[in-house]
Design a protein around this motif. Sequence first.
Motif, PDB file in Angstrom:
ATOM      1  N   SER A  84       0.849  -1.184   0.000  1.00  0.00           N
ATOM      2  CA  SER A  84       0.000   0.000   0.000  1.00  0.00           C
ATOM      3  C   SER A  84       0.882   1.231   0.000  1.00  0.00           C
ATOM      4  CB  SER A  84      -0.910  -0.004   1.231  1.00  0.00           C
ATOM      5  OG  SER A  84      -1.624   1.207   1.335  1.00  0.00           O
ATOM      6  N   GLN A 102      -5.196   3.964   1.165  1.00  0.00           N
ATOM      7  CA  GLN A 102      -5.734   2.749   1.758  1.00  0.00           C
ATOM      8  C   GLN A 102      -5.952   1.680   0.701  1.00  0.00           C
ATOM      9  OE1 GLN A 102      -8.820   3.098   4.760  1.00  0.00           O
ATOM     10  NE2 GLN A 102      -8.499   5.295   4.841  1.00  0.00           N
ATOM     11  N   LYS A 103      -5.299   1.819  -0.435  1.00  0.00           N
ATOM     12  CA  LYS A 103      -5.481   0.870  -1.516  1.00  0.00           C
ATOM     13  C   LYS A 103      -4.405  -0.189  -1.451  1.00  0.00           C
ATOM     14  CE  LYS A 103      -5.666   0.586  -6.567  1.00  0.00           C
ATOM     15  NZ  LYS A 103      -5.725   1.375  -7.817  1.00  0.00           N
ATOM     16  N   LEU A 104      -4.823  -1.453  -1.373  1.00  0.00           N
ATOM     17  CA  LEU A 104      -3.902  -2.578  -1.362  1.00  0.00           C
ATOM     18  C   LEU A 104      -3.717  -3.109  -2.776  1.00  0.00           C
ATOM     19  CD1 LEU A 104      -5.083  -4.691   1.724  1.00  0.00           C
ATOM     20  CD2 LEU A 104      -2.952  -3.409   1.510  1.00  0.00           C
TER      21      LEU A 104
END
Lengths: 115, 113
Positions: free
Chosen positions: B94, B99-101
Motif C-alpha cells: 500500500s 488505503q489501496k492494497l
Amino acid sequence: EAGVVQSPRYKIIEKKQPVAFWCNPISGHNTLYWYRQNLGQGPELLIRYENEEAVDDSQLPKDRFSAERLKGVDSTLKIQPAELGDSAVYLCASSLGLGVGSEQYFGPGTRLTVT
Amino acid sequence: AQSVTQLDSQVPVFEEAPVELRCNYSSSVSVYLFWYVQYPNQGLQLLLKYLSGSTLVESINGFEAEFNKSQTSFHLRKPSVHISDTAEYFCAVSNQGAQKLVFGQGTRLTINP
C-alpha cells in the motif's frame, strides 16, 4: 462478533444475464471495499467506499458494473449484462478506516461462474 | 503505481521443515507491506504487516517477515511448518497515505506429512 457477510456464496448465470452480490460489513466499519479475484491471481480493487461515498472507483468497469452503499452500511455490487470474462470470486472487505495501515477484514467471497 | 511479484506460485514442503515465501515489490514512494493468508474455503486474513519501525515483524503463529528496502523485498519465513499452515499466502503493498492494497498473485503452500 460477526465478520463480513456476503451472499450468495456461489452463483452460476448465463452470459448477458444480470447478477448482484450483497455485502454486510463488520458493524462500525466505515470503509468498505469490493475486490475481484480471478483464478490464480490476487484480489484487485474495484471500488472503495468511505461511508456512503465512493472515493475510489477508478478500476470499476462502469459500462456494466455498478455499486451502491445506501446509508453507509451494507453494499450491493451489480453486473449487467454479465460476460464470460466476469467469472471470478468477488470479495468484500471492510475496515475502521482510521488511517493507513488499518486492517481490512475480508468476507468469504461470492464465486461467480458465467456460462 | 505499485506492483507486487510473488516469485513462487506453489511451494511444497515437508512438515516441520523451514519455509520461505518470496515477495518483491515495486514502488516509487514509501510503502506499507502486508501478508494475508487464505485457508481453504475461508476469506483472507491479515497475517502480519510492516508500517514502520523494526524491519522484522512477527505473527502470533510463528511466521515472520523482514522488510528489506534496498532489495525491495518482504519475504515470509517460518522455521518449522505444520499441516495447519496449508493455505494460499498473498503479499500486498500500500502506498503510504493511501488505503489501496495491491496484491501479488499468491503462493500456495502445501505441507506434506
